[in-house]
Motif scaffolding. Structure first.
Motif, PDB file in Angstrom:
ATOM      1  N   ALA A   1      -4.449   5.559  -4.086  1.00  0.00           N
ATOM      2  CA  ALA A   1      -5.458   5.927  -3.103  1.00  0.00           C
ATOM      3  C   ALA A   1      -4.852   5.692  -1.731  1.00  0.00           C
ATOM      4  O   ALA A   1      -4.569   4.547  -1.371  1.00  0.00           O
ATOM      5  CB  ALA A   1      -6.729   5.098  -3.276  1.00  0.00           C
ATOM      6  N   GLY A   2      -4.619   6.746  -0.976  1.00  0.00           N
ATOM      7  CA  GLY A   2      -3.844   6.619   0.256  1.00  0.00           C
ATOM      8  C   GLY A   2      -2.388   6.440  -0.103  1.00  0.00           C
ATOM      9  O   GLY A   2      -1.800   7.274  -0.788  1.00  0.00           O
ATOM     10  N   ILE A   3      -1.788   5.334   0.338  1.00  0.00           N
ATOM     11  CA  ILE A   3      -0.414   5.034  -0.098  1.00  0.00           C
ATOM     12  C   ILE A   3      -0.377   3.805  -0.988  1.00  0.00           C
ATOM     13  O   ILE A   3       0.691   3.431  -1.482  1.00  0.00           O
ATOM     14  CB  ILE A   3       0.530   4.835   1.103  1.00  0.00           C
ATOM     15  CG1 ILE A   3       0.156   3.580   1.895  1.00  0.00           C
ATOM     16  CG2 ILE A   3       0.563   6.051   1.989  1.00  0.00           C
ATOM     17  CD1 ILE A   3       1.211   3.172   2.903  1.00  0.00           C
ATOM     18  N   ASP A   4      -1.509   3.176  -1.201  1.00  0.00           N
ATOM     19  CA  ASP A   4      -1.569   1.980  -2.045  1.00  0.00           C
ATOM     20  C   ASP A   4      -2.095   2.331  -3.430  1.00  0.00           C
ATOM     21  O   ASP A   4      -2.890   3.258  -3.594  1.00  0.00           O
ATOM     22  CB  ASP A   4      -2.463   0.922  -1.401  1.00  0.00           C
ATOM     23  CG  ASP A   4      -1.924   0.441  -0.070  1.00  0.00           C
ATOM     24  OD1 ASP A   4      -0.700   0.224   0.016  1.00  0.00           O
ATOM     25  OD2 ASP A   4      -2.721   0.308   0.892  1.00  0.00           O
ATOM     26  N   ALA A   5      -1.650   1.573  -4.425  1.00  0.00           N
ATOM     27  CA  ALA A   5      -2.076   1.799  -5.806  1.00  0.00           C
ATOM     28  C   ALA A   5      -3.107   0.752  -6.212  1.00  0.00           C
ATOM     29  O   ALA A   5      -3.091  -0.373  -5.724  1.00  0.00           O
ATOM     30  CB  ALA A   5      -0.879   1.745  -6.753  1.00  0.00           C
TER      31      ALA A   5
ATOM     32  N   GLY B   1       4.439   8.371  -6.519  1.00  0.00           N
ATOM     33  CA  GLY B   1       3.709   7.115  -6.327  1.00  0.00           C
ATOM     34  C   GLY B   1       4.184   5.948  -7.153  1.00  0.00           C
ATOM     35  O   GLY B   1       3.470   4.942  -7.266  1.00  0.00           O
ATOM     36  N   VAL B   2       5.390   6.024  -7.731  1.00  0.00           N
ATOM     37  CA  VAL B   2       5.883   4.941  -8.591  1.00  0.00           C
ATOM     38  C   VAL B   2       6.117   3.658  -7.792  1.00  0.00           C
ATOM     39  O   VAL B   2       5.859   2.549  -8.287  1.00  0.00           O
ATOM     40  CB  VAL B   2       7.164   5.388  -9.322  1.00  0.00           C
ATOM     41  CG1 VAL B   2       7.861   4.203  -9.982  1.00  0.00           C
ATOM     42  CG2 VAL B   2       6.832   6.432 -10.384  1.00  0.00           C
ATOM     43  N   LEU B   3       6.594   3.788  -6.557  1.00  0.00           N
ATOM     44  CA  LEU B   3       6.821   2.596  -5.735  1.00  0.00           C
ATOM     45  C   LEU B   3       5.519   1.836  -5.503  1.00  0.00           C
ATOM     46  O   LEU B   3       5.474   0.610  -5.615  1.00  0.00           O
ATOM     47  CB  LEU B   3       7.452   2.995  -4.406  1.00  0.00           C
ATOM     48  CG  LEU B   3       7.660   1.874  -3.388  1.00  0.00           C
ATOM     49  CD1 LEU B   3       8.500   0.751  -3.976  1.00  0.00           C
ATOM     50  CD2 LEU B   3       8.300   2.411  -2.115  1.00  0.00           C
ATOM     51  N   SER B   4       4.444   2.549  -5.212  1.00  0.00           N
ATOM     52  CA  SER B   4       3.145   1.895  -5.011  1.00  0.00           C
ATOM     53  C   SER B   4       2.676   1.223  -6.294  1.00  0.00           C
ATOM     54  O   SER B   4       2.095   0.132  -6.267  1.00  0.00           O
ATOM     55  CB  SER B   4       2.115   2.918  -4.540  1.00  0.00           C
ATOM     56  OG  SER B   4       2.483   3.476  -3.294  1.00  0.00           O
ATOM     57  N   ALA B   5       2.922   1.873  -7.443  1.00  0.00           N
ATOM     58  CA  ALA B   5       2.533   1.276  -8.727  1.00  0.00           C
ATOM     59  C   ALA B   5       3.315  -0.008  -9.003  1.00  0.00           C
ATOM     60  O   ALA B   5       2.762  -0.996  -9.498  1.00  0.00           O
ATOM     61  CB  ALA B   5       2.756   2.286  -9.847  1.00  0.00           C
ATOM     62  N   ALA B   6       4.610  -0.005  -8.672  1.00  0.00           N
ATOM     63  CA  ALA B   6       5.424  -1.209  -8.870  1.00  0.00           C
ATOM     64  C   ALA B   6       4.952  -2.352  -7.975  1.00  0.00           C
ATOM     65  O   ALA B   6       4.920  -3.515  -8.391  1.00  0.00           O
ATOM     66  CB  ALA B   6       6.892  -0.886  -8.608  1.00  0.00           C
ATOM     67  N   LEU B   7       4.574  -2.029  -6.739  1.00  0.00           N
ATOM     68  CA  LEU B   7       4.041  -3.054  -5.841  1.00  0.00           C
ATOM     69  C   LEU B   7       2.731  -3.623  -6.373  1.00  0.00           C
ATOM     70  O   LEU B   7       2.484  -4.828  -6.301  1.00  0.00           O
ATOM     71  CB  LEU B   7       3.834  -2.466  -4.443  1.00  0.00           C
ATOM     72  CG  LEU B   7       5.103  -2.184  -3.630  1.00  0.00           C
ATOM     73  CD1 LEU B   7       4.776  -1.347  -2.402  1.00  0.00           C
ATOM     74  CD2 LEU B   7       5.791  -3.483  -3.223  1.00  0.00           C
TER      75      LEU B   7
ATOM     76  N   ALA C   1      11.017   0.357   6.252  1.00  0.00           N
ATOM     77  CA  ALA C   1      11.578   1.298   5.284  1.00  0.00           C
ATOM     78  C   ALA C   1      10.738   1.348   4.013  1.00  0.00           C
ATOM     79  O   ALA C   1      10.536   2.417   3.427  1.00  0.00           O
ATOM     80  CB  ALA C   1      13.013   0.905   4.952  1.00  0.00           C
ATOM     81  N   LEU C   2      10.219   0.189   3.587  1.00  0.00           N
ATOM     82  CA  LEU C   2       9.402   0.137   2.381  1.00  0.00           C
ATOM     83  C   LEU C   2       8.111   0.939   2.564  1.00  0.00           C
ATOM     84  O   LEU C   2       7.711   1.709   1.683  1.00  0.00           O
ATOM     85  CB  LEU C   2       9.088  -1.310   2.029  1.00  0.00           C
ATOM     86  CG  LEU C   2       8.408  -1.558   0.680  1.00  0.00           C
ATOM     87  CD1 LEU C   2       9.314  -1.137  -0.469  1.00  0.00           C
ATOM     88  CD2 LEU C   2       8.042  -3.043   0.538  1.00  0.00           C
ATOM     89  N   GLU C   3       7.462   0.777   3.718  1.00  0.00           N
ATOM     90  CA  GLU C   3       6.219   1.495   3.984  1.00  0.00           C
ATOM     91  C   GLU C   3       6.466   2.998   4.105  1.00  0.00           C
ATOM     92  O   GLU C   3       5.694   3.806   3.592  1.00  0.00           O
ATOM     93  CB  GLU C   3       5.573   0.959   5.261  1.00  0.00           C
ATOM     94  CG  GLU C   3       4.161   1.466   5.488  1.00  0.00           C
ATOM     95  CD  GLU C   3       3.497   0.811   6.678  1.00  0.00           C
ATOM     96  OE1 GLU C   3       2.272   0.616   6.639  1.00  0.00           O
ATOM     97  OE2 GLU C   3       4.205   0.485   7.653  1.00  0.00           O
ATOM     98  N   THR C   4       7.558   3.374   4.768  1.00  0.00           N
ATOM     99  CA  THR C   4       7.897   4.788   4.891  1.00  0.00           C
ATOM    100  C   THR C   4       8.219   5.382   3.531  1.00  0.00           C
ATOM    101  O   THR C   4       7.805   6.509   3.210  1.00  0.00           O
ATOM    102  CB  THR C   4       9.101   4.963   5.842  1.00  0.00           C
ATOM    103  OG1 THR C   4       8.801   4.360   7.101  1.00  0.00           O
ATOM    104  CG2 THR C   4       9.406   6.434   6.054  1.00  0.00           C
ATOM    105  N   THR C   5       8.940   4.634   2.705  1.00  0.00           N
ATOM    106  CA  THR C   5       9.274   5.115   1.359  1.00  0.00           C
ATOM    107  C   THR C   5       8.024   5.302   0.519  1.00  0.00           C
ATOM    108  O   THR C   5       7.941   6.240  -0.287  1.00  0.00           O
ATOM    109  CB  THR C   5      10.233   4.128   0.677  1.00  0.00           C
ATOM    110  OG1 THR C   5      11.386   3.933   1.491  1.00  0.00           O
ATOM    111  CG2 THR C   5      10.678   4.657  -0.683  1.00  0.00           C
ATOM    112  N   GLN C   6       7.038   4.426   0.689  1.00  0.00           N
ATOM    113  CA  GLN C   6       5.779   4.576  -0.035  1.00  0.00           C
ATOM    114  C   GLN C   6       5.121   5.923   0.250  1.00  0.00           C
ATOM    115  O   GLN C   6       4.628   6.598  -0.649  1.00  0.00           O
ATOM    116  CB  GLN C   6       4.807   3.458   0.352  1.00  0.00           C
ATOM    117  CG  GLN C   6       4.858   2.233  -0.541  1.00  0.00           C
ATOM    118  CD  GLN C   6       3.699   1.301  -0.255  1.00  0.00           C
ATOM    119  OE1 GLN C   6       3.763   0.483   0.655  1.00  0.00           O
ATOM    120  NE2 GLN C   6       2.641   1.430  -1.021  1.00  0.00           N
ATOM    121  N   ILE C   7       5.115   6.310   1.511  1.00  0.00           N
ATOM    122  CA  ILE C   7       4.502   7.593   1.885  1.00  0.00           C
ATOM    123  C   ILE C   7       5.238   8.742   1.207  1.00  0.00           C
ATOM    124  O   ILE C   7       4.621   9.638   0.618  1.00  0.00           O
ATOM    125  CB  ILE C   7       4.521   7.759   3.412  1.00  0.00           C
ATOM    126  CG1 ILE C   7       3.712   6.657   4.091  1.00  0.00           C
ATOM    127  CG2 ILE C   7       3.974   9.132   3.810  1.00  0.00           C
ATOM    128  CD1 ILE C   7       3.855   6.621   5.592  1.00  0.00           C
TER     129      ILE C   7
END
Length: 518
Positions: free
Chosen positions: A11-15, A120-126, A246-252
């Protein structure tokens, strides 16, 4: 039998965590999914059924109900295929229930059982790390992206049968690790450099100040004067991304699906240059299923808008809120999502429709009315939100053919990084990180002027009729100039130079300077 497998949706950039609950009971054969699944999720029934059969497992001929909780939120995409299949197999007794619940799983299934990549895999891992899971099972193609997250096991899966064997304890899959230093290292072979731009020392200085303070910038000049060339070299003098940026930009980029196998991490600041025919939804985000727009894809980087007045009026006006707040909120009847949008706006425009108003060599063929209409395509409030306005005139032949090599990006970037370091120290306790983000409170606290600077600023405000926002912009620009010089106090010369970059406050409606106000 009932089983529960953990997955994630974005949802947005967060999972957020999705409980995939599967119940298999006696009754007429049926496979039903509840929990507000959208079309792609509902279609997963056929993919899951074929993938289970073609992987060599028996698909239950019973009544199957899959619930996706929380049921009040719509589920989009294909990342729930793998957890649904594992839920069915665990409810059938093929895999142990306890081991299944220890891992968060995402992945799309092909009909032959292969696990395909999903966004969205990065957000899921977070989300898996934040919720204390033992690990996260992701598609093999997404392994490098998920491995960016520290302190959690990332299990790459090529097929459904591989996941079953791993969960059952009959196979070992080594977790993926990533060398963070190599991901965040700055690229040494730059394709462009400031030294390629001949002349335009005033515009280069404006770009240096913009980069040092994160200021928005607008360049005005005739065709071929070098506006686009300058804008494309701005990224070469910007400081490198911090790991958090970089992490936040990669999430997008992960959510949009713009990360490829050879690009798992955004190590350089993004540079986005949308065409002037873009819609407001394409620029700020939106759509039936909300997605981030160009302003969010330019987060922590540069949004370059060439031919600024050619963009539709509603598109330009949509920029005002994200320029102020650094975030875009998209509201729909059933959802509300927010995307970060902290970017540097760099605009380029001609002074009139033909492009030669005030050129001095080529005559302008536009009437006063045409020039006024052209200028009015950009509203005053939007222009007022752009800190730096600089004229980019035609480059004389002598400067084009000069033997002196202009200053390169490396030396300019050193000054920019030093100025940014001063700002990081200054704003340690504040929720901002550069001068352009200062509000009224921070300006009063961190932008102290000497007496001569105060007198000059007061005279400029009275003479040019600057707005309160224009006054604040001048102070913020002067604070950045002082940071470049390592000066703790804003001096007279800093204000004097800052006023030069507010030509919007010194021009008549046709864009020429008022007499005596140069």
């Amino acid at each position: 039998m009932l089983s529960r497998v953990k997955s994630a949706a974005v949802a947005g950039i967060d999972a957020y965590i999705v409980d995939v609950e599967v119940d298999i009971s006696f009754g007429l054969p049926m496979f039903n999914m509840v929990g507000m699944p959208e079309t792609a999720v509902r279609e997963s029934r056929e993919r899951v059924k074929s993938a289970v059969k073609n992987s060599g497992y028996k698909f239950p001929v019973d009544r199957i109900v899959v619930n996706l909780a929380p049921a009040a939120i719509k589920k989009e995409g294909t990342s729930l295929d793998l957890p649904v299949a594992m839920g069915i197999l665990s409810a059938s007794g093929v895999v142990p229930l306890e081991k299944c619940s220890q891992f968060l799983m995402v992945g799309e299934l092909s009909l032959d059982g292969r696990v395909k990549p999903v966004p969205g895999v990065l957000s899921a891992a977070l989300a898996a790390k934040d919720n204390g899971f033992a690990g996260v099972i992701v598609p093999f193609a997404n392994r490098a992206e998920a491995a960016i997250v520290k302190d959690i096991k990332v299990i790459p899966a090529r097929s459904l049968s591989e996941v079953v064997e791993f969960i059952s304890g009959r196979a070992i899959i080594d977790p993926v690790t990533t060398d963070f230093l190599s991901l965040t290292g700055e690229c040494s072979d730059r394709e462009t450099d400031f030294c390629e731009v001949m002349g335009q020392s005033h515009a280069k200085r404006a770009l240096e100040i913009a980069a040092a303070g994160g200021h928005n910038l607008c360049m005005t000049g005739p065709p071929g004067s070098g506006k686009t060339m300058l804008a494309k070299r701005l990224s070469t003098i910007l400081p490198p991304l911090t790991f958090d940026e970089a992490l936040e930009t990669t999430q997008i980029y992960s959510v949009v699906g713009l990360l490829g196998p050879g690009r798992p991490f955004m190590s350089k600041r993004p540079f986005r240059s949308p065409h002037h025919t873009i819609s407001d939804a394409g620029l700020v985000g939106g759509g039936r299923v909300p997605e981030p727009g160009e302003v969010s894809l330019a987060h922590n980087g540069v949004l370059f808008m060439d031919e600024f007045p050619e963009f539709k009026r509603n598109v330009l006006e949509a920029l005002r809120q994200p320029m102020e707040d650094g975030v875009v909120t998209i509201c729909r009847a059933s959802s509300r999502v927010s995307y970060p949008a902290s970017f540097m706006l760099v605009a380029a425009m001609n002074p009139c429709p033909c492009g030669y108003h005030g050129d001095g060599i080529k005559p302008c063929t536009c009437s006063d009315g045409e020039i006024q209409r052209y200028r009015r395509r950009i509203s005053g409030p939007l222009l007022d939100r752009i800190d730096i306005h600089v004229d980019v005139p035609r480059v004389p032949f002598k400067e084009l053919t000069g033997s002196t090599r202009p200053e390169g990006s490396a030396s300019v970037r050193e000054r920019v990084e030093r100025a940014r370091e001063n700002q990081v120290k200054r704003f340690q306790a504040a929720p901002i990180h550069c001068n352009a983000q200062m509000g009224a409170t921070q300006i009063r606290q961190f932008a102290s002027l000497d007496k001569a600077a105060v007198a000059l600023l007061a005279r400029a405000v009275d003479t040019f009729g600057m707005s309160a926002r224009g006054h604040g912009r001048v102070v913020k620009i002067a604070r950045t100039i002082a940071d470049i010089e390592d000066e703790p106090l804003i001096l007279h010369r800093h204000i004097a130079e800052a006023i030069q970059y507010r030509s919007i406050d010194r021009k008549d409606p046709l864009g020429s300077y008022n007499p005596g106000q140069n």
